[in-house]
Design a protein around this motif. Sequence first.
Motif, PDB file in Angstrom:
ATOM      1  N   SER A  20      -2.968   5.718  11.042  1.00 43.51           N
ATOM      2  CA  SER A  20      -1.774   5.361  10.541  1.00 43.51           C
ATOM      3  C   SER A  20      -0.499   5.350  11.663  1.00 43.51           C
ATOM      4  O   SER A  20       0.694   4.420  11.757  1.00 43.51           O
ATOM      5  CB  SER A  20      -1.154   6.065   9.479  1.00 43.51           C
ATOM      6  OG  SER A  20      -1.071   7.337   9.691  1.00 43.51           O
ATOM      7  N   ARG A  47      -7.095  -1.272   5.944  1.00 41.50           N
ATOM      8  CA  ARG A  47      -6.959  -1.706   4.419  1.00 41.50           C
ATOM      9  C   ARG A  47      -6.560  -3.251   4.579  1.00 41.50           C
ATOM     10  O   ARG A  47      -5.584  -3.506   5.445  1.00 41.50           O
ATOM     11  CB  ARG A  47      -5.830  -0.940   3.955  1.00 41.50           C
ATOM     12  CG  ARG A  47      -6.490   0.463   3.370  1.00 41.50           C
ATOM     13  CD  ARG A  47      -5.279   1.453   3.182  1.00 41.50           C
ATOM     14  NE  ARG A  47      -5.958   2.841   3.308  1.00 41.50           N
ATOM     15  CZ  ARG A  47      -6.486   3.075   1.875  1.00 41.50           C
ATOM     16  NH1 ARG A  47      -6.619   2.466   0.987  1.00 41.50           N
ATOM     17  NH2 ARG A  47      -7.150   4.186   1.891  1.00 41.50           N
ATOM     18  N   GLY A  63      -3.332  -3.698   7.026  1.00 43.11           N
ATOM     19  CA  GLY A  63      -1.962  -2.816   7.246  1.00 43.11           C
ATOM     20  C   GLY A  63      -2.099  -2.359   8.631  1.00 43.11           C
ATOM     21  O   GLY A  63      -2.765  -2.522   9.404  1.00 43.11           O
ATOM     22  N   ILE A  80      -5.643   8.112   5.663  1.00 43.82           N
ATOM     23  CA  ILE A  80      -6.242   6.508   5.420  1.00 43.82           C
ATOM     24  C   ILE A  80      -7.490   6.773   4.825  1.00 43.82           C
ATOM     25  O   ILE A  80      -7.841   5.325   4.413  1.00 43.82           O
ATOM     26  CB  ILE A  80      -5.997   5.766   6.691  1.00 43.82           C
ATOM     27  CG1 ILE A  80      -7.057   6.099   7.697  1.00 43.82           C
ATOM     28  CG2 ILE A  80      -4.559   5.751   7.172  1.00 43.82           C
ATOM     29  CD1 ILE A  80      -7.180   5.283   8.958  1.00 43.82           C
ATOM     30  N   CYS A 121      -2.940   0.691   9.854  1.00 44.07           N
ATOM     31  CA  CYS A 121      -3.872   1.420  10.178  1.00 44.07           C
ATOM     32  C   CYS A 121      -5.178   0.401  10.506  1.00 44.07           C
ATOM     33  O   CYS A 121      -6.130   1.139  10.890  1.00 44.07           O
ATOM     34  CB  CYS A 121      -4.243   2.337   9.086  1.00 44.07           C
ATOM     35  SG  CYS A 121      -4.670   1.422   7.483  1.00 44.07           S
ATOM     36  N   GLU A 162       3.751   2.448   4.071  1.00 45.79           N
ATOM     37  CA  GLU A 162       4.059   1.623   2.831  1.00 45.79           C
ATOM     38  C   GLU A 162       3.819   0.340   3.376  1.00 45.79           C
ATOM     39  O   GLU A 162       4.711  -0.633   2.953  1.00 45.79           O
ATOM     40  CB  GLU A 162       5.386   1.835   2.297  1.00 45.79           C
ATOM     41  CG  GLU A 162       5.677   3.544   1.954  1.00 45.79           C
ATOM     42  CD  GLU A 162       5.704   3.683   0.513  1.00 45.79           C
ATOM     43  OE1 GLU A 162       4.896   2.978  -0.301  1.00 45.79           O
ATOM     44  OE2 GLU A 162       6.055   4.783   0.088  1.00 45.79           O
ATOM     45  N   CYS A 195       0.898  -1.373   0.008  1.00 48.11           N
ATOM     46  CA  CYS A 195       0.146   0.007   0.109  1.00 48.11           C
ATOM     47  C   CYS A 195       0.835   1.418  -0.048  1.00 48.11           C
ATOM     48  O   CYS A 195       1.915   1.053   0.801  1.00 48.11           O
ATOM     49  CB  CYS A 195      -0.685  -0.053   1.324  1.00 48.11           C
ATOM     50  SG  CYS A 195      -1.949   1.362   1.568  1.00 48.11           S
ATOM     51  N   VAL A 198      -0.679   4.342   0.260  1.00 50.15           N
ATOM     52  CA  VAL A 198      -1.619   5.384   0.735  1.00 50.15           C
ATOM     53  C   VAL A 198      -0.833   6.379   1.976  1.00 50.15           C
ATOM     54  O   VAL A 198      -1.092   7.477   1.842  1.00 50.15           O
ATOM     55  CB  VAL A 198      -2.876   4.921   1.291  1.00 50.15           C
ATOM     56  CG1 VAL A 198      -3.572   6.025   1.928  1.00 50.15           C
ATOM     57  CG2 VAL A 198      -3.563   4.526  -0.332  1.00 50.15           C
ATOM     58  N   CYS A 199      -0.039   5.727   2.664  1.00 51.44           N
ATOM     59  CA  CYS A 199       0.673   6.686   3.513  1.00 51.44           C
ATOM     60  C   CYS A 199       1.956   6.117   3.560  1.00 51.44           C
ATOM     61  O   CYS A 199       2.495   4.892   3.393  1.00 51.44           O
ATOM     62  CB  CYS A 199      -0.046   6.755   4.981  1.00 51.44           C
ATOM     63  SG  CYS A 199       0.578   5.413   6.075  1.00 51.44           S
ATOM     64  N   ILE A 208       1.217  -6.038   2.720  1.00 55.57           N
ATOM     65  CA  ILE A 208       0.300  -6.845   3.430  1.00 55.57           C
ATOM     66  C   ILE A 208      -0.074  -8.262   2.832  1.00 55.57           C
ATOM     67  O   ILE A 208      -0.021  -8.347   1.610  1.00 55.57           O
ATOM     68  CB  ILE A 208      -0.859  -5.947   3.188  1.00 55.57           C
ATOM     69  CG1 ILE A 208      -0.884  -4.592   3.610  1.00 55.57           C
ATOM     70  CG2 ILE A 208      -2.213  -6.682   4.066  1.00 55.57           C
ATOM     71  CD1 ILE A 208      -2.275  -3.660   3.690  1.00 55.57           C
TER      72      ILE A 208
HETATM   73  S1  SF4 Z   1      -0.814   2.145   7.377  1.00 57.03           S
HETATM   74 FE1  SF4 Z   1      -2.707   1.705   6.153  1.00 57.03          FE
HETATM   75  S2  SF4 Z   1      -2.795   3.289   4.523  1.00 57.03           S
HETATM   76 FE2  SF4 Z   1      -0.665   3.319   5.458  1.00 57.03          FE
HETATM   77  S3  SF4 Z   1       0.473   2.187   4.248  1.00 57.03           S
HETATM   78 FE3  SF4 Z   1      -0.339   0.775   5.808  1.00 57.03          FE
HETATM   79  S4  SF4 Z   1      -2.437  -0.024   5.129  1.00 57.03           S
HETATM   80 FE4  SF4 Z   1      -1.744   1.891   3.946  1.00 57.03          FE
END
Ligand code: SF4
Length: 370
Positions: A85, A38, A33, A151, A35, A24, A18, A20-21, A27
């Motif tokens: 996150s 996800r 992840g 997120i 957070c 990274e 991922c 998104v933040c 998963i």
């Molecule tokens: S904490 Fe969540 S949003 Fe950030 S990289 Fe991991 S899965 Fe993605």
Amino acid sequence: MKVKARLWDSLDNNKAQCHVCANECIILPGKVGICRTRKNFDGEIFTLIYGSHISTGSLDPIEKKPLYNFWPGATAYSIASIGCSFKCQNCQNWSISQASPTDNGKNGFYDLEGYQGREMSLVEMTPDQLVKKVVKSGAKTLAYTYNEPLIWHEWILDTAKLLKEKNIKIVLVTNGYSTPEASKELIDVGIDAANIDIKAMSDDFYKKICGVKSVKPVLDTAKYFKNNGMHVEITNLIIPDLNDSKEDILKLCKWIVDNLGKDTPMHFSAYHPDFKAPSKKRTPYETLDLAYKIAKDVGLYFPYVGNINHEQGSNTYCPNCGYLLFERRGYSFKKIDVTNEKKCPKCAYELNHDIIGEINKNPSHKFSFS
Ligand code: SF4
Ligand code: SF4
């Protein structure tokens, strides 16, 4: 609500990464992840919180975010989901930030000690439904706040497109732990303003207190947002014995001057012990007063002090002549003295670049709300 996520890559053996933040996360199939919002389903990442809200929203003064130089006196329709996150030991909103959604994204639950198995109901909405509610409320701005909005990326992008059509200004209250690709999408969709929490200037603090690797992505996000036209204000929560030295505060203020500019509003905030309470003490007035003075000394035009009574630190002064423009009591105004052309009444300094948007001189946050 479970929806296919943006910004991820497939890896070997059905793993996925991922972007998104800045965590990274890589998963594994069937896992979530950091957070917890996800999840990898058979090699594809889905967000579990699209359209999942902790409530239908609340109407706050925009000053509560805090944003003092953006649409002063406006009402911010404020919404949140669950997850974060970070795992800050001092999180005041831990009951939502540390909750996890169920697999179908319909409910939240806790795996925290003492709370295991407890469920919370989430309200589901479509982007259209949210926008109708915001318009009906009369609020001029919408804030993604309370838990970490970054997120909630897909939901923010989809709702932002519709909110822009209604001329609603969009605000993020964020830890800033973004990636270049996620930040670009937020700029491209036209997010108007952000309050970014710079918790400290050391990786050590971010590791020990927030459970993430580094402050660098936060600083990069602040620079990127500001350089790309977003209005940026910074918050720093001063925690006794953890980030409260004169050197800590000076380093932060100098970084802001050198990288974001003297016109960047800087909010120092008082800490009180909460959640895992990494410090048992409240921030004393003297420390916040010192931070205010340091910020002034390095040349920041708009230092503020929040969560404690500090007279000068509540107000906005003309950056040119020092005239008192906005006198605040808590989140309300005692006086607003700015000309209709948005100039300083004493020296005629042009404030359009320092105070963004309309000034609501008679704020009332009691709009109809349903
Ligand atoms: S904490 Fe969540 S949003 Fe950030 S990289 Fe991991 S899965 Fe993605
Ligand atoms: S970043 Fe904010 S919401 Fe997330 S855990 Fe830290 S204090 Fe809580």
